[in-house]
Design a protein around this motif. Structure first.
Motif, PDB file in Angstrom:
ATOM      1  N   ASP A 132       0.854  -1.184   0.000  1.00  0.00           N
ATOM      2  CA  ASP A 132       0.000   0.000   0.000  1.00  0.00           C
ATOM      3  C   ASP A 132       0.890   1.235   0.000  1.00  0.00           C
ATOM      4  OD1 ASP A 132      -1.899   1.984   0.359  1.00  0.00           O
ATOM      5  OD2 ASP A 132      -2.953   0.962   1.987  1.00  0.00           O
ATOM      6  N   LEU A 133       0.761   2.061  -1.037  1.00  0.00           N
ATOM      7  CA  LEU A 133       1.566   3.280  -1.119  1.00  0.00           C
ATOM      8  C   LEU A 133       1.048   4.374  -0.202  1.00  0.00           C
ATOM      9  CD1 LEU A 133       2.149   3.462  -4.986  1.00  0.00           C
ATOM     10  CD2 LEU A 133       3.679   2.546  -3.233  1.00  0.00           C
ATOM     11  N   ARG A 134      -0.160   4.175   0.333  1.00  0.00           N
ATOM     12  CA  ARG A 134      -0.740   5.144   1.261  1.00  0.00           C
ATOM     13  C   ARG A 134      -1.319   4.409   2.469  1.00  0.00           C
ATOM     14  NH1 ARG A 134      -1.960  10.402  -0.182  1.00  0.00           N
ATOM     15  NH2 ARG A 134      -1.570  11.016  -2.332  1.00  0.00           N
ATOM     16  N   ALA A 135      -0.501   3.656   3.129  1.00  0.00           N
ATOM     17  CA  ALA A 135      -0.975   2.899   4.287  1.00  0.00           C
ATOM     18  C   ALA A 135      -1.490   3.829   5.371  1.00  0.00           C
ATOM     19  CB  ALA A 135       0.152   2.023   4.826  1.00  0.00           C
ATOM     20  N   ALA A 136      -2.510   3.387   6.086  1.00  0.00           N
ATOM     21  CA  ALA A 136      -3.057   4.186   7.184  1.00  0.00           C
ATOM     22  C   ALA A 136      -2.044   4.251   8.321  1.00  0.00           C
ATOM     23  CB  ALA A 136      -4.359   3.571   7.671  1.00  0.00           C
ATOM     24  N   PRO A 137      -1.846   5.409   8.926  1.00  0.00           N
ATOM     25  CA  PRO A 137      -0.891   5.529  10.029  1.00  0.00           C
ATOM     26  C   PRO A 137      -1.224   4.564  11.165  1.00  0.00           C
ATOM     27  CG  PRO A 137      -1.606   7.699   9.287  1.00  0.00           C
ATOM     28  CD  PRO A 137      -2.480   6.698   8.591  1.00  0.00           C
ATOM     29  N   GLY A 138      -0.200   3.861  11.645  1.00  0.00           N
ATOM     30  CA  GLY A 138      -0.380   2.962  12.779  1.00  0.00           C
ATOM     31  C   GLY A 138      -1.031   1.634  12.453  1.00  0.00           C
ATOM     32  N   GLU A 139      -1.336   1.377  11.198  1.00  0.00           N
ATOM     33  CA  GLU A 139      -1.979   0.107  10.841  1.00  0.00           C
ATOM     34  C   GLU A 139      -0.904  -0.927  10.518  1.00  0.00           C
ATOM     35  OE1 GLU A 139      -6.092  -0.836   8.751  1.00  0.00           O
ATOM     36  OE2 GLU A 139      -4.629  -0.061   7.319  1.00  0.00           O
ATOM     37  N   THR A 195     -10.040 -11.386  -0.269  1.00  0.00           N
ATOM     38  CA  THR A 195     -10.399 -10.026   0.141  1.00  0.00           C
ATOM     39  C   THR A 195      -9.568  -9.575   1.329  1.00  0.00           C
ATOM     40  OG1 THR A 195     -12.690 -10.413  -0.575  1.00  0.00           O
ATOM     41  CG2 THR A 195     -12.310  -8.550   0.898  1.00  0.00           C
ATOM     42  N   VAL A 196      -9.115  -8.328   1.269  1.00  0.00           N
ATOM     43  CA  VAL A 196      -8.404  -7.741   2.407  1.00  0.00           C
ATOM     44  C   VAL A 196      -9.073  -6.401   2.734  1.00  0.00           C
ATOM     45  CG1 VAL A 196      -6.666  -6.595   0.969  1.00  0.00           C
ATOM     46  CG2 VAL A 196      -6.157  -7.079   3.361  1.00  0.00           C
ATOM     47  N   GLY A 237     -10.881  -0.471   8.252  1.00  0.00           N
ATOM     48  CA  GLY A 237     -12.219  -0.879   7.830  1.00  0.00           C
ATOM     49  C   GLY A 237     -12.827  -0.064   6.708  1.00  0.00           C
ATOM     50  N   ARG A 238     -12.127   0.968   6.239  1.00  0.00           N
ATOM     51  CA  ARG A 238     -12.714   1.846   5.223  1.00  0.00           C
ATOM     52  C   ARG A 238     -12.425   1.394   3.792  1.00  0.00           C
ATOM     53  NH1 ARG A 238     -10.091   5.596   8.461  1.00  0.00           N
ATOM     54  NH2 ARG A 238      -8.677   6.096   6.749  1.00  0.00           N
ATOM     55  N   GLN A 239     -11.431   0.530   3.610  1.00  0.00           N
ATOM     56  CA  GLN A 239     -11.025   0.168   2.255  1.00  0.00           C
ATOM     57  C   GLN A 239     -11.065  -1.349   2.097  1.00  0.00           C
ATOM     58  OE1 GLN A 239      -9.802   2.562  -0.027  1.00  0.00           O
ATOM     59  NE2 GLN A 239      -9.514   1.092  -1.686  1.00  0.00           N
ATOM     60  N   THR A 240     -11.692  -1.811   1.010  1.00  0.00           N
ATOM     61  CA  THR A 240     -11.747  -3.243   0.692  1.00  0.00           C
ATOM     62  C   THR A 240     -11.094  -3.467  -0.662  1.00  0.00           C
ATOM     63  OG1 THR A 240     -13.790  -3.561   1.945  1.00  0.00           O
ATOM     64  CG2 THR A 240     -13.245  -5.231   0.294  1.00  0.00           C
ATOM     65  N   THR A 241     -10.164  -4.400  -0.708  1.00  0.00           N
ATOM     66  CA  THR A 241      -9.452  -4.721  -1.940  1.00  0.00           C
ATOM     67  C   THR A 241      -9.606  -6.207  -2.225  1.00  0.00           C
ATOM     68  OG1 THR A 241      -7.828  -2.997  -1.443  1.00  0.00           O
ATOM     69  CG2 THR A 241      -7.234  -4.600  -3.145  1.00  0.00           C
ATOM     70  N   GLU A 242      -9.854  -6.535  -3.489  1.00  0.00           N
ATOM     71  CA  GLU A 242     -10.039  -7.936  -3.868  1.00  0.00           C
ATOM     72  C   GLU A 242      -9.001  -8.367  -4.897  1.00  0.00           C
ATOM     73  OE1 GLU A 242     -14.027  -8.395  -5.279  1.00  0.00           O
ATOM     74  OE2 GLU A 242     -14.885  -8.499  -3.254  1.00  0.00           O
ATOM     75  N   GLN A 243      -8.639  -9.623  -4.816  1.00  0.00           N
ATOM     76  CA  GLN A 243      -7.792 -10.284  -5.795  1.00  0.00           C
ATOM     77  C   GLN A 243      -8.454 -11.614  -6.123  1.00  0.00           C
ATOM     78  OE1 GLN A 243      -6.036 -10.559  -8.367  1.00  0.00           O
ATOM     79  NE2 GLN A 243      -4.070  -9.755  -7.605  1.00  0.00           N
TER      80      GLN A 243
END
Length: 274
Positions: free
Chosen positions: A153-160, A213-214, A219-225
């Motif tokens: 993730d190029l914009r990971a959530a802080p502290g995640e 799914t991740v 909890g705001r972003q859902t990504t599928e492969q």
């Protein structure tokens, strides 16, 4: 560096001339509400002195000046108190940009603005645990095999630090994390936050194509492969004796014929920061 550009009438009025207005975002990121950005303009006639860039998406107008005396290229003027940013809290969408010089429009462009705090997934791959995971499309996996999961993730959530991955191919939810020993250290992940982990696929998964799914950004972003599962099941993460025997025979045949196989590792350089 990401950019979008637009054209407009040249100040001199010549139909063959064009002025190009561009905006740029560091490291190839998508442009989000609240982000910093900078503009450049090219094609201005010699002798121009100032261009003002305005948009309802910007916190305040941005001033461009010649890169040097007589230059047709520009530099963004960084005066005290100026903020070269997209407005915070802006709704996602496309916003017009206008460049004017002495009250005359010289170029236009459009800003593509994403929601604030969005993920930017550079890659999300699954592959055999003992193989280097390359490419964006995972190879076919066998039921019961050990797999490695990597997400960047190029914009990971802080502290995640941890993410949860779910799919019918797993026995239960899988946790992937930063600073994992499963991180392959791929050059293509430079500039991003890497989450990695491993799991064993269910041995009773029928052949087919499955969704993985991740959920990230708290909890705001859902990504599928998607991944294809096919072939004979493996036992304890390794092929059954019949499959192993077949593989050994094939390997012997290759060796006697003087043939060797080499795994090709894929990597690409990350874009340097602008």
């Amino acid at each position: 560096m990401a950019s979008a550009e637009g054209t407009g009438p040249a100040p001199g009025g010549s139909p063959s001339a064009a002025v190009w207005l561009e905006y740029h975002v560091p490291q190839g990121n998508t442009l989000e509400a609240g982000d910093a950005l900078w503009f450049s303009i090219e094609g201005m006639p010699p002798g121009w002195d100032k261009v003002e860039v305005t948009s309802p998406a910007l916190r305040q107008p941005i001033t461009l000046a010649p890169l040097r005396k007589g230059s047709t290229q520009s530099v963004q003027v960084n005066e005290a108190g100026t903020e070269h940013r997209v407005r915070s809290g802006l709704r996602p969408g496309t916003y017009p940009v206008v460049a004017t010089s002495h009250g005359r429009t010289v170029a236009t462009a459009r800003l593509e603005v994403a929601a604030e705090g969005s993920a930017q997934i550079d890659r999300f791959v699954l592959g055999p645990r003992d193989a280097f995971p390359g490419g964006d499309e995972p190879a076919s996996l066998r039921p019961g095999s050990d797999v490695r999961v990597v997400l960047t993730d190029l914009r990971a959530a802080p502290g995640e630090k941890y993410l949860t991955v779910t799919s019918p191919i797993f026995k239960g939810p899988l946790t992937i994390k930063t600073d994992s020993p499963e991180d392959p250290g791929c050059k293509c992940d430079d500039g991003g936050t890497v989450y990695a982990g491993h799991a064993r696929l269910r041995g009773d998964v029928p052949d087919g194509r499955y969704t993985v799914t991740v959920v990230s950004h708290h909890g705001r972003q859902t990504t599928e492969q998607h991944v294809t599962v096919a072939g004979r099941p493996v036992t304890d993460g390794r092929p059954s004796w019949a499959v192993a025997a077949g593989a050994a025979a094939a390997g012997l045949a290759l060796a006697s014929g003087g043939a060797f196989a080499a795994r090709r590792r894929r990597s690409r350089k990350a874009e340097p920061p602008a």
